[in-house]
Design a protein around this motif. Structure first.
Motif, PDB file in Angstrom:
ATOM      1  N   UNK A  30       0.844  -1.192   0.000  1.00  0.00           N
ATOM      2  CA  UNK A  30       0.000   0.000   0.000  1.00  0.00           C
ATOM      3  C   UNK A  30       0.882   1.246   0.000  1.00  0.00           C
ATOM      4  N   UNK A  31       0.907   1.930  -1.137  1.00  0.00           N
ATOM      5  CA  UNK A  31       1.761   3.101  -1.319  1.00  0.00           C
ATOM      6  C   UNK A  31       0.916   4.251  -1.854  1.00  0.00           C
ATOM      7  N   UNK A  32       1.053   5.416  -1.249  1.00  0.00           N
ATOM      8  CA  UNK A  32       0.373   6.621  -1.726  1.00  0.00           C
ATOM      9  C   UNK A  32       1.417   7.681  -2.044  1.00  0.00           C
ATOM     10  N   UNK A  33       1.241   8.349  -3.172  1.00  0.00           N
ATOM     11  CA  UNK A  33       2.135   9.436  -3.565  1.00  0.00           C
ATOM     12  C   UNK A  33       1.311  10.709  -3.689  1.00  0.00           C
ATOM     13  N   UNK A  34       1.664  11.699  -2.900  1.00  0.00           N
ATOM     14  CA  UNK A  34       0.998  13.001  -2.965  1.00  0.00           C
ATOM     15  C   UNK A  34       1.917  13.982  -3.691  1.00  0.00           C
ATOM     16  N   UNK A  35       1.416  14.558  -4.758  1.00  0.00           N
ATOM     17  CA  UNK A  35       2.199  15.521  -5.529  1.00  0.00           C
ATOM     18  C   UNK A  35       2.064  16.901  -4.902  1.00  0.00           C
ATOM     19  N   UNK A  36       3.184  17.464  -4.468  1.00  0.00           N
ATOM     20  CA  UNK A  36       3.191  18.789  -3.857  1.00  0.00           C
ATOM     21  C   UNK A  36       3.595  19.871  -4.851  1.00  0.00           C
ATOM     22  N   UNK A  37       4.573  19.558  -5.695  1.00  0.00           N
ATOM     23  CA  UNK A  37       5.068  20.533  -6.665  1.00  0.00           C
ATOM     24  C   UNK A  37       5.702  19.782  -7.830  1.00  0.00           C
ATOM     25  N   UNK A  38       5.342  20.159  -9.049  1.00  0.00           N
ATOM     26  CA  UNK A  38       5.950  19.525 -10.217  1.00  0.00           C
ATOM     27  C   UNK A  38       7.345  20.098 -10.465  1.00  0.00           C
ATOM     28  N   UNK A  39       8.230  19.228 -10.956  1.00  0.00           N
ATOM     29  CA  UNK A  39       9.570  19.649 -11.331  1.00  0.00           C
ATOM     30  C   UNK A  39       9.905  19.142 -12.717  1.00  0.00           C
ATOM     31  N   UNK A  40      10.079  20.050 -13.671  1.00  0.00           N
ATOM     32  CA  UNK A  40      10.386  19.685 -15.052  1.00  0.00           C
ATOM     33  C   UNK A  40      11.880  19.848 -15.327  1.00  0.00           C
ATOM     34  N   UNK A  41      12.357  19.116 -16.319  1.00  0.00           N
ATOM     35  CA  UNK A  41      13.730  19.260 -16.790  1.00  0.00           C
ATOM     36  C   UNK A  41      13.886  20.640 -17.437  1.00  0.00           C
ATOM     37  N   UNK A  42      14.974  21.385 -17.220  1.00  0.00           N
ATOM     38  CA  UNK A  42      16.154  20.986 -16.446  1.00  0.00           C
ATOM     39  C   UNK A  42      16.161  21.497 -15.007  1.00  0.00           C
ATOM     40  N   UNK A  43      15.137  22.268 -14.602  1.00  0.00           N
ATOM     41  CA  UNK A  43      15.176  22.891 -13.274  1.00  0.00           C
ATOM     42  C   UNK A  43      14.955  21.892 -12.145  1.00  0.00           C
ATOM     43  N   UNK A  44      14.124  20.876 -12.381  1.00  0.00           N
ATOM     44  CA  UNK A  44      13.808  19.952 -11.294  1.00  0.00           C
ATOM     45  C   UNK A  44      13.047  20.671 -10.198  1.00  0.00           C
ATOM     46  N   UNK A  45      13.375  20.349  -8.949  1.00  0.00           N
ATOM     47  CA  UNK A  45      12.766  21.035  -7.820  1.00  0.00           C
ATOM     48  C   UNK A  45      11.374  20.581  -7.461  1.00  0.00           C
ATOM     49  N   UNK A  46      10.903  19.494  -8.075  1.00  0.00           N
ATOM     50  CA  UNK A  46       9.591  18.972  -7.721  1.00  0.00           C
ATOM     51  C   UNK A  46       9.597  18.361  -6.329  1.00  0.00           C
ATOM     52  N   UNK A  47       8.420  18.245  -5.731  1.00  0.00           N
ATOM     53  CA  UNK A  47       8.303  17.663  -4.395  1.00  0.00           C
ATOM     54  C   UNK A  47       7.117  16.711  -4.340  1.00  0.00           C
ATOM     55  N   UNK A  48       7.339  15.547  -3.747  1.00  0.00           N
ATOM     56  CA  UNK A  48       6.259  14.594  -3.508  1.00  0.00           C
ATOM     57  C   UNK A  48       6.363  14.089  -2.075  1.00  0.00           C
ATOM     58  N   UNK A  49       5.228  13.679  -1.551  1.00  0.00           N
ATOM     59  CA  UNK A  49       5.190  13.055  -0.225  1.00  0.00           C
ATOM     60  C   UNK A  49       4.781  11.600  -0.416  1.00  0.00           C
ATOM     61  N   UNK A  50       5.581  10.702   0.113  1.00  0.00           N
ATOM     62  CA  UNK A  50       5.376   9.263  -0.053  1.00  0.00           C
ATOM     63  C   UNK A  50       4.908   8.657   1.261  1.00  0.00           C
ATOM     64  N   UNK A  51       3.797   7.925   1.207  1.00  0.00           N
ATOM     65  CA  UNK A  51       3.284   7.223   2.387  1.00  0.00           C
ATOM     66  C   UNK A  51       3.236   5.730   2.077  1.00  0.00           C
ATOM     67  N   UNK A  52       3.905   4.933   2.897  1.00  0.00           N
ATOM     68  CA  UNK A  52       3.975   3.491   2.685  1.00  0.00           C
ATOM     69  C   UNK A  52       3.464   2.786   3.932  1.00  0.00           C
ATOM     70  N   UNK A  53       2.480   1.909   3.758  1.00  0.00           N
ATOM     71  CA  UNK A  53       1.988   1.086   4.864  1.00  0.00           C
ATOM     72  C   UNK A  53       2.717  -0.251   4.804  1.00  0.00           C
TER      73      UNK A  53
END
Length: 232
Positions: A31-54
């Protein structure tokens, strides 16, 4: 919380991981949930996700050789620091191509004029199947590439995956290999393509865990079988 590129070339986009891979992984009991907080595109990156694993005590084996019928096709077309019509045109193009193939799709728009680094655009679409599996297709925009091409590419990518009749697409096929090896008991899955990434993953996992994969061609698809270690 993880930081980096979420929508970059030569890798499954974050929406694929959120809506396709985690759903397929759940068939093993993870059981894995991924919450997208901020997108990060090439080449800047900088995206953020929150990962929850049961945590799962053990992963169960996966018998998934027939994907069954398509129960619904869904998608997300996004645009970051670009006009909203970019995402809308991407979505419209994908819908039109799928309709040509006799498939309807529910594609939502994710427009972010300011919240993310950007600029960037793309689309992920996926098919939920009666077997419980999910197959996906995606495409990224880039400077000079019309939005209509982006949407059509993603639709054609998904249609190619569906034509094989396999239960898992090439991206999940690449990534699910170590989980099958760690699972308890014998797993058998069909893949749309046995890629060079999958071949490398099989080679590495066999040597690390002492399992043996059986990989055979089954018409337009590939059959992957393994007796898992049952690691807990």
């Amino acid at each position: 919380r993880l930081t980096g590129g979420t929508d970059v070339p030569m890798a499954p986009p974050i929406d694929y991981m959120r809506f396709v891979f985690t759903r397929n992984l759940s068939l093993l009991g993870a059981q894995v949930e991924i919450e997208l907080l901020k997108r990060g595109h090439y080449p800047k990156g900088g995206g953020q996700v929150k990962l929850r694993v049961s945590p799962a005590r053990t992963l169960g084996p996966l018998e998934l050789t027939d994907r069954g019928g398509v129960e619904g096709i869904f998608g997300v077309a996004h645009a970051v620091k670009l006009p909203k019509h970019v995402a809308e045109r991407i979505a419209d193009s994908a819908r039109r191509r799928l309709l040509e193939a006799g498939e309807n799709a529910d594609i939502r728009i994710d427009w972010s004029p300011n919240e993310h680094l950007g600029p960037g655009a793309g689309i992920t679409i996926w098919a939920n199947c009666s077997s419980g599996s999910t197959l996906g297709g995606d495409s990224l925009g880039k400077r000079g590439k019309p939005s209509e091409v982006v949407g059509r590419e993603a639709a054609e990518s998904l249609l190619r995956e569906l034509r094989s009749g396999a239960a898992l697409d090439r991206h999940t096929g690449d990534m699910i290999i170590p989980y099958l090896a760690l699972a308890r008991g014998r797993s058998a899955v069909t893949l749309t393509e046995f890629t060079s990434h999958a071949e490398s993953n099989v080679w590495l996992v066999e040597r690390m865990l002492g399992v043996e994969f059986d990989v055979t061609r089954d018409g337009p698809r590939w059959l992957l079988r393994v007796e898992g270690k049952g690691v807990s």
